[in-house]
Design a protein around this motif. Sequence first.
Motif, PDB file in Angstrom:
ATOM      1  N   THR A 134       0.835  -1.199   0.000  1.00  0.00           N
ATOM      2  CA  THR A 134       0.000   0.000   0.000  1.00  0.00           C
ATOM      3  C   THR A 134       0.870   1.249   0.000  1.00  0.00           C
ATOM      4  O   THR A 134       0.551   2.262  -0.610  1.00  0.00           O
ATOM      5  CB  THR A 134      -0.929   0.005   1.225  1.00  0.00           C
ATOM      6  OG1 THR A 134      -1.683  -1.217   1.224  1.00  0.00           O
ATOM      7  CG2 THR A 134      -1.870   1.194   1.185  1.00  0.00           C
ATOM      8  N   PHE A 168       2.427   8.144 -16.007  1.00  0.00           N
ATOM      9  CA  PHE A 168       1.723   8.331 -14.738  1.00  0.00           C
ATOM     10  C   PHE A 168       2.401   9.428 -13.923  1.00  0.00           C
ATOM     11  O   PHE A 168       3.628   9.464 -13.809  1.00  0.00           O
ATOM     12  CB  PHE A 168       1.719   7.007 -13.972  1.00  0.00           C
ATOM     13  CG  PHE A 168       0.988   7.043 -12.657  1.00  0.00           C
ATOM     14  CD1 PHE A 168      -0.358   7.339 -12.597  1.00  0.00           C
ATOM     15  CD2 PHE A 168       1.664   6.767 -11.473  1.00  0.00           C
ATOM     16  CE1 PHE A 168      -1.039   7.366 -11.380  1.00  0.00           C
ATOM     17  CE2 PHE A 168       1.005   6.784 -10.259  1.00  0.00           C
ATOM     18  CZ  PHE A 168      -0.352   7.082 -10.216  1.00  0.00           C
ATOM     19  N   CYS A 171       1.488   9.192  -7.271  1.00  0.00           N
ATOM     20  CA  CYS A 171       0.377   9.370  -6.334  1.00  0.00           C
ATOM     21  C   CYS A 171       0.835   9.748  -4.934  1.00  0.00           C
ATOM     22  O   CYS A 171       0.053   9.651  -3.982  1.00  0.00           O
ATOM     23  CB  CYS A 171      -0.513   8.121  -6.307  1.00  0.00           C
ATOM     24  SG  CYS A 171       0.308   6.610  -5.789  1.00  0.00           S
ATOM     25  N   PRO A 186      -1.154   1.329  -4.864  1.00  0.00           N
ATOM     26  CA  PRO A 186      -2.106   2.297  -5.420  1.00  0.00           C
ATOM     27  C   PRO A 186      -1.660   2.891  -6.754  1.00  0.00           C
ATOM     28  O   PRO A 186      -2.504   3.219  -7.596  1.00  0.00           O
ATOM     29  CB  PRO A 186      -2.169   3.379  -4.329  1.00  0.00           C
ATOM     30  CG  PRO A 186      -1.848   2.655  -3.068  1.00  0.00           C
ATOM     31  CD  PRO A 186      -0.819   1.637  -3.461  1.00  0.00           C
ATOM     32  N   ALA A 187      -0.356   3.017  -6.974  1.00  0.00           N
ATOM     33  CA  ALA A 187       0.135   3.533  -8.253  1.00  0.00           C
ATOM     34  C   ALA A 187      -0.165   2.541  -9.379  1.00  0.00           C
ATOM     35  O   ALA A 187      -0.547   2.939 -10.483  1.00  0.00           O
ATOM     36  CB  ALA A 187       1.639   3.801  -8.173  1.00  0.00           C
ATOM     37  N   GLU A 189      -2.643   0.368  -9.365  1.00  0.00           N
ATOM     38  CA  GLU A 189      -4.095   0.371  -9.552  1.00  0.00           C
ATOM     39  C   GLU A 189      -4.566   1.602 -10.327  1.00  0.00           C
ATOM     40  O   GLU A 189      -5.441   1.509 -11.196  1.00  0.00           O
ATOM     41  CB  GLU A 189      -4.789   0.304  -8.193  1.00  0.00           C
ATOM     42  CG  GLU A 189      -6.298   0.171  -8.285  1.00  0.00           C
ATOM     43  CD  GLU A 189      -6.964  -0.040  -6.941  1.00  0.00           C
ATOM     44  OE1 GLU A 189      -8.209  -0.079  -6.908  1.00  0.00           O
ATOM     45  OE2 GLU A 189      -6.232  -0.174  -5.927  1.00  0.00           O
ATOM     46  N   LYS A 190      -3.979   2.759 -10.031  1.00  0.00           N
ATOM     47  CA  LYS A 190      -4.399   3.984 -10.728  1.00  0.00           C
ATOM     48  C   LYS A 190      -3.985   3.969 -12.193  1.00  0.00           C
ATOM     49  O   LYS A 190      -4.694   4.492 -13.045  1.00  0.00           O
ATOM     50  CB  LYS A 190      -3.833   5.210 -10.008  1.00  0.00           C
ATOM     51  CG  LYS A 190      -4.542   5.489  -8.687  1.00  0.00           C
ATOM     52  CD  LYS A 190      -4.023   6.743  -8.010  1.00  0.00           C
ATOM     53  CE  LYS A 190      -4.778   6.994  -6.699  1.00  0.00           C
ATOM     54  NZ  LYS A 190      -4.288   8.203  -6.000  1.00  0.00           N
ATOM     55  N   ARG A 191      -2.842   3.375 -12.480  1.00  0.00           N
ATOM     56  CA  ARG A 191      -2.435   3.255 -13.883  1.00  0.00           C
ATOM     57  C   ARG A 191      -3.354   2.303 -14.648  1.00  0.00           C
ATOM     58  O   ARG A 191      -3.789   2.596 -15.752  1.00  0.00           O
ATOM     59  CB  ARG A 191      -1.009   2.710 -13.978  1.00  0.00           C
ATOM     60  CG  ARG A 191       0.105   3.683 -13.716  1.00  0.00           C
ATOM     61  CD  ARG A 191       1.414   3.004 -14.124  1.00  0.00           C
ATOM     62  NE  ARG A 191       2.581   3.734 -13.654  1.00  0.00           N
ATOM     63  CZ  ARG A 191       3.175   3.542 -12.486  1.00  0.00           C
ATOM     64  NH1 ARG A 191       2.680   2.644 -11.641  1.00  0.00           N
ATOM     65  NH2 ARG A 191       4.245   4.222 -12.149  1.00  0.00           N
ATOM     66  N   GLY A 193      -6.280   0.751 -13.597  1.00  0.00           N
ATOM     67  CA  GLY A 193      -7.718   0.728 -13.362  1.00  0.00           C
ATOM     68  C   GLY A 193      -8.183  -0.517 -12.643  1.00  0.00           C
ATOM     69  O   GLY A 193      -9.387  -0.749 -12.511  1.00  0.00           O
ATOM     70  N   LYS A 194      -7.250  -1.329 -12.164  1.00  0.00           N
ATOM     71  CA  LYS A 194      -7.579  -2.529 -11.389  1.00  0.00           C
ATOM     72  C   LYS A 194      -6.396  -2.867 -10.507  1.00  0.00           C
ATOM     73  O   LYS A 194      -5.277  -2.398 -10.734  1.00  0.00           O
ATOM     74  CB  LYS A 194      -7.927  -3.707 -12.306  1.00  0.00           C
ATOM     75  CG  LYS A 194      -6.835  -4.099 -13.272  1.00  0.00           C
ATOM     76  CD  LYS A 194      -7.236  -5.305 -14.116  1.00  0.00           C
ATOM     77  CE  LYS A 194      -8.235  -4.941 -15.192  1.00  0.00           C
ATOM     78  NZ  LYS A 194      -8.488  -6.067 -16.132  1.00  0.00           N
ATOM     79  N   LYS A 195      -6.638  -3.686  -9.491  1.00  0.00           N
ATOM     80  CA  LYS A 195      -5.586  -4.056  -8.553  1.00  0.00           C
ATOM     81  C   LYS A 195      -4.549  -4.954  -9.224  1.00  0.00           C
ATOM     82  O   LYS A 195      -4.860  -5.682 -10.177  1.00  0.00           O
ATOM     83  CB  LYS A 195      -6.187  -4.751  -7.328  1.00  0.00           C
ATOM     84  CG  LYS A 195      -7.060  -3.848  -6.470  1.00  0.00           C
ATOM     85  CD  LYS A 195      -7.558  -4.569  -5.244  1.00  0.00           C
ATOM     86  CE  LYS A 195      -8.439  -3.679  -4.382  1.00  0.00           C
ATOM     87  NZ  LYS A 195      -7.721  -2.482  -3.889  1.00  0.00           N
TER      88      LYS A 195
END
Length: 291
Positions: A134, A168, A171, A186-187, A189-191, A193-195
């Motif tokens: 995380t 990217f 974050c 989280p980086a 996931e944000k790139r 769009g999923k875990k």
Amino acid sequence: MTEKLLGSIEAGGTKFVCGVGTDNLDIIEKVSFPTTTPEETMPLVFEFFKKYNLKAIGIGSFGPIDIQKESATYGHITSTPKIAWQNYDFVGAMKKKFDLPIAFTTDVNAAAYGEYVAGCGKDLSSCVYYTIGTGVGAGAIQDGRFIEGFSHPEMGHMIVRRHSDDQFKGCCPFHDDCLEGMAAGPAIEKRAGKKGQELSEEEPIWDIEAYYIAQAAYNTTLILSPDVIIFGGGVMKQRHMLAKVHQEFEKLINGYVKTPPLKEYIVIPELDDDPGTIGCLALAKKEIEFS
């Protein structure tokens, strides 16, 4: 149970893992609670330990934390982004309930110590442990002592060189292009769009991720030259990642420094999900010797 046991608290940003164990660092029981607020989480911690006859407790906490024993705020969680825990007197709260020796360090230091005494770092003079999850954090040990000064290291926020295919923006709210902002869960996931655990091994994002993690290994090698670098955390549970990190590291180091064989030098935890718990138990045991 009449035997006096050691207590362990691995206080992470997502969950608290509490455990008890023996002087041999055998875990007898381990439970976890969500990290919500001190008012909700801490009573669960107190209740868990009440049923045991403890002789010391080791705490590895998310941070930043105050580790300077002469400081007025020693034992506090300080400027954490988790608002409810800002300036929380963690050690003080535990001392009110349990008048015992208490060791206090960061969660990644605790995990590093676990691997140092019972895992990949056993019988070596030094190790560095990173968690890539995380968030990103690291602990470093030399001859049984944490490498730290006015505070604990924050290696998760080293600046990294951006991958040429990565658009990217990062974050991390504090830094552009730091390791945590570019490589933490989280980086990913944000790139995407999923875990990360939902992505296939063939996704190009893993090559980008390996590039950033390899930079952490490269910087650590040139600054500290440890005997072993250990990468743990949820991201490294992607077992294909380690080989990618080795490949990227070889490109970065480019023969400048001769390291141990990479399969022995850049590794994943030997203790699986227990480095933090075992490390806290070992630190609790050590605290008794100095109290």
